[in-house]
Design an enzyme around this catalytic site. Structure first.
Site, PDB file in Angstrom:
ATOM      1  CB  SER A 135      -0.872  -0.050   1.253  1.00 50.05           C
ATOM      2  OG  SER A 135      -1.623   1.122   1.379  1.00 50.05           O
ATOM      3  CE  LYS A 174      -4.890   0.014   0.260  1.00 46.85           C
ATOM      4  NZ  LYS A 174      -5.696  -0.751   1.228  1.00 46.85           N
ATOM      5  CG  LEU A 175      -1.228   3.919  -6.661  1.00 46.70           C
ATOM      6  CD1 LEU A 175      -1.329   4.795  -7.926  1.00 46.70           C
ATOM      7  CD2 LEU A 175       0.171   4.037  -6.055  1.00 46.70           C
ATOM      8  CE  LYS A 176      -4.238   3.646   2.163  1.00 44.88           C
ATOM      9  NZ  LYS A 176      -5.506   3.122   2.672  1.00 44.88           N
ATOM     10  CG  ASP A 200      -7.952   2.327   0.392  1.00 39.98           C
ATOM     11  OD1 ASP A 200      -9.123   2.744   0.464  1.00 39.98           O
ATOM     12  OD2 ASP A 200      -7.330   1.853   1.367  1.00 39.98           O
ATOM     13  CG  ASN A 254      -8.560   4.962   3.469  1.00 39.49           C
ATOM     14  OD1 ASN A 254      -7.479   5.014   2.902  1.00 39.49           O
ATOM     15  ND2 ASN A 254      -8.903   3.941   4.223  1.00 39.49           N
ATOM     16  CD  GLU A 274      -9.309  -0.940   0.230  1.00 43.05           C
ATOM     17  OE1 GLU A 274      -8.254  -0.939  -0.441  1.00 43.05           O
ATOM     18  OE2 GLU A 274      -9.345  -1.244   1.433  1.00 43.05           O
ATOM     19  CG  ASP A 317     -11.204  -1.155   4.384  1.00 40.21           C
ATOM     20  OD1 ASP A 317     -11.483  -1.859   5.368  1.00 40.21           O
ATOM     21  OD2 ASP A 317     -10.184  -0.435   4.368  1.00 40.21           O
ATOM     22  CE  LYS A 361      -7.982  -2.706   6.192  1.00 46.01           C
ATOM     23  NZ  LYS A 361      -8.178  -1.252   6.289  1.00 46.01           N
ATOM     24  N   GLY A 381      -4.682  -4.706   5.486  1.00 44.00           N
ATOM     25  CA  GLY A 381      -3.690  -4.521   6.555  1.00 44.00           C
ATOM     26  C   GLY A 381      -4.000  -3.255   7.322  1.00 44.00           C
TER      27      GLY A 381
HETATM   28  O1  NPG Z   1      -0.122  -2.861   4.654  1.00 44.58           O
HETATM   29  O2  NPG Z   1      -0.643  -2.750   6.752  1.00 44.58           O
HETATM   30  C1  NPG Z   1      -0.643  -2.305   5.604  1.00 44.58           C
HETATM   31  C2  NPG Z   1      -1.353  -1.000   5.360  1.00 44.58           C
HETATM   32  C3  NPG Z   1      -2.431  -1.133   4.358  1.00 44.58           C
HETATM   33  O3  NPG Z   1      -3.207   0.912   3.479  1.00 44.58           O
HETATM   34  C4  NPG Z   1      -3.294   0.089   4.350  1.00 44.58           C
HETATM   35  N1  NPG Z   1      -4.158   0.200   5.345  1.00 44.58           N
HETATM   36  O4  NPG Z   1      -7.149   1.946   4.711  1.00 44.58           O
HETATM   37  O5  NPG Z   1      -6.558  -0.075   4.384  1.00 44.58           O
HETATM   38  C5  NPG Z   1      -6.338   1.040   4.838  1.00 44.58           C
HETATM   39  C6  NPG Z   1      -5.013   1.333   5.504  1.00 44.58           C
HETATM   40  C7  NPG Z   1      -5.094   1.613   6.979  1.00 44.58           C
HETATM   41  C8  NPG Z   1      -3.958   1.613   7.718  1.00 44.58           C
HETATM   42  C9  NPG Z   1      -6.270   1.867   7.603  1.00 44.58           C
HETATM   43  C10 NPG Z   1      -3.984   1.847   9.076  1.00 44.58           C
HETATM   44  C11 NPG Z   1      -6.297   2.102   8.962  1.00 44.58           C
HETATM   45  C12 NPG Z   1      -5.153   2.084   9.685  1.00 44.58           C
END
Ligand code: NPG
Length: 369
Positions: free
Chosen positions: A136, A162-164, A190, A192, A215, A240, A264, A292
């Site tokens: 990510s 995966k790109l935020k 992703d 969020n 996502e 998610d 998750k 993750g």
């Molecule tokens: O590889 O652990 C990892 C991080 C993956 O981007 C990632 N997690 O929105 O999925 C998500 C994001 C996240 C991380 C969300 C920490 C909440 C807390």
């Protein structure tokens, strides 16, 4: 087992580089670890995925401690002889708080597996011994910075990127990264929850980049908004934040709001509910992957075992420990080789703790009797 004591341990660990998402930037992680102790000496660890602030979901780590102390642990103490598989039902009267429930169930499961000298992969009955590993990539100050980070991850051998994304950091970064990595490498985005229903036409511009999925573009509660996007866009919509249980999974799929599910364990109340969601999606033929939450080696090991179940057909966010930590709190941190990570087979959840490092990063310990 009978519940004896619960150790609540707070650790602070610095990330190797800042990680920015649409809900904020993180430079370190304040993590709650819990140790379940049975009255006959059984012992196991769980990792709570809640963040310091309620910015990803409603739970946050200080709140989790309160719920564990005043509501969850007293019920488990009073429950008599239990196995990890009973915990979700014992805690069912308590509304919400899946991350708190997941942490204690995970610790009890670890204790039970260790007491039986078995491991999570046997418990799940998985046969794969490696799972594909995705990485990510956070929002960067410039596209050049992003491209050099992605180049590094491609060199590290990750199976997908995966790109935020967020408004003003979406179409162009994705275009540039797709051009850099070529048409064949898996790429997904992703958001969020950073977009709304008015952005559907805008998000459809991502269709030209042949993404594995988009996502959680919209709010956790906006199931109809996601269904509208899924109908309009050729990029599969993955949920998610909206997926907090097997029930919400079923509803989202039936309503056409989710074509892929990010599982998750922490967000859905534990590894056993995660498995139920997996089984349901496998029956329906809906692809799932393991998300993750910047876990330490404890959560990473367990996630790798979960992701070895048959329905996890897309690479998970199970990257190398070194992606986030300069030193992990386990002796056998996850590494990536040729795009995959090994499913661990040590007793319990699959890792051995580095007790010196654990002590070094601990800033508070409490015991609940
Ligand atoms: O590889 O652990 C990892 C991080 C993956 O981007 C990632 N997690 O929105 O999925 C998500 C994001 C996240 C991380 C969300 C920490 C909440 C807390």
């Amino acid at each position: 087992m009978r519940a004896g004591r619960l150790e609540l341990r707070r650790v602070r660990m610095d990330l190797v580089s800042p990680f920015r998402t649409s809900f904020g930037s993180q430079t370190d992680r304040d993590i709650l670890l819990v140790r379940f102790e049975g009255v006959d000496g059984e012992s196991g660890w769980g990792e709570c995925v809640a963040l310091s602030e309620p910015v990803y979901s409603a739970e946050f780590v200080d709140g989790v401690e309160l719920v564990l102390e005043h509501h969850i642990w007293p019920r488990l103490r009073a429950a008599g002889d239990i196995s990890a598989a009973d915990i979700a039902e014992i805690l069912e009267p308590l509304r919400g708080h899946p991350m708190a429930k997941a942490a204690v169930e995970m610790a009890a499961l670890d204790a039970e597996l260790r007491a039986n000298d078995t491991d999570l992969r046997s418990y799940f009955g998985v046969t794969r011994d490696r799972v594909p590993s995705g990485v990510s990539v956070g929002i960067h100050p410039t596209i050049d910075d992003l491209l050099s980070a992605v180049e590094g991850y491609v060199r590290d051998g990750y199976a997908r990127i995966k790109l935020k994304i967020e408004p003003d950091w979406d179409i162009e970064p994705v275009r540039e990264v797709r051009a850099l990595i070529g048409p064949d490498m898996g790429l997904q985005v992703d958001a969020n929850t950073a977009y709304g229903r008015d952005d559907i036409d805008h998000l459809c511009q991502l269709d030209e980049f042949d993404l594995l999925l988009i996502e959680q573009p919209m709010a956790e509660e906006d199931i109809i908004g996601h269904a509208r996007l899924a109908a309009a866009s050729s990029t599969p919509v993955c949920l998610d934040e909206s997926i907090v249980s097997a029930q919400t999974t079923r509803d989202a799929i039936e309503l056409g709001a989710a074509e892929v599910i990010n599982i998750k364990p922490g967000r859905v109340g534990g590894y056993l509910e995660a498995r139920r969601i997996h089984d349901y999606c496998l029956d329906l033929g809906v692809p799932v992957w393991c998300g993750g939450m910047l876990e330490t080696g404890i959560g990473r090991a367990a996630n790798a075992a979960l992701a070895a179940l048959d329905g996890f057909t897309l690479p998970g966010d199970i990257s190398a420990s070194a992606r986030f930590w300069s030193r992990d709190i386990v002796l056998d941190p996850i590494t990536v080789e040729e795009g995959s990570v090994a499913v661990p087979d040590a007793p319990g959840l699959g890792y051995d703790l580095d007790l010196d490092e654990l002590e070094r990063v601990t800033y508070r310990t409490r015991l609940l009797d």
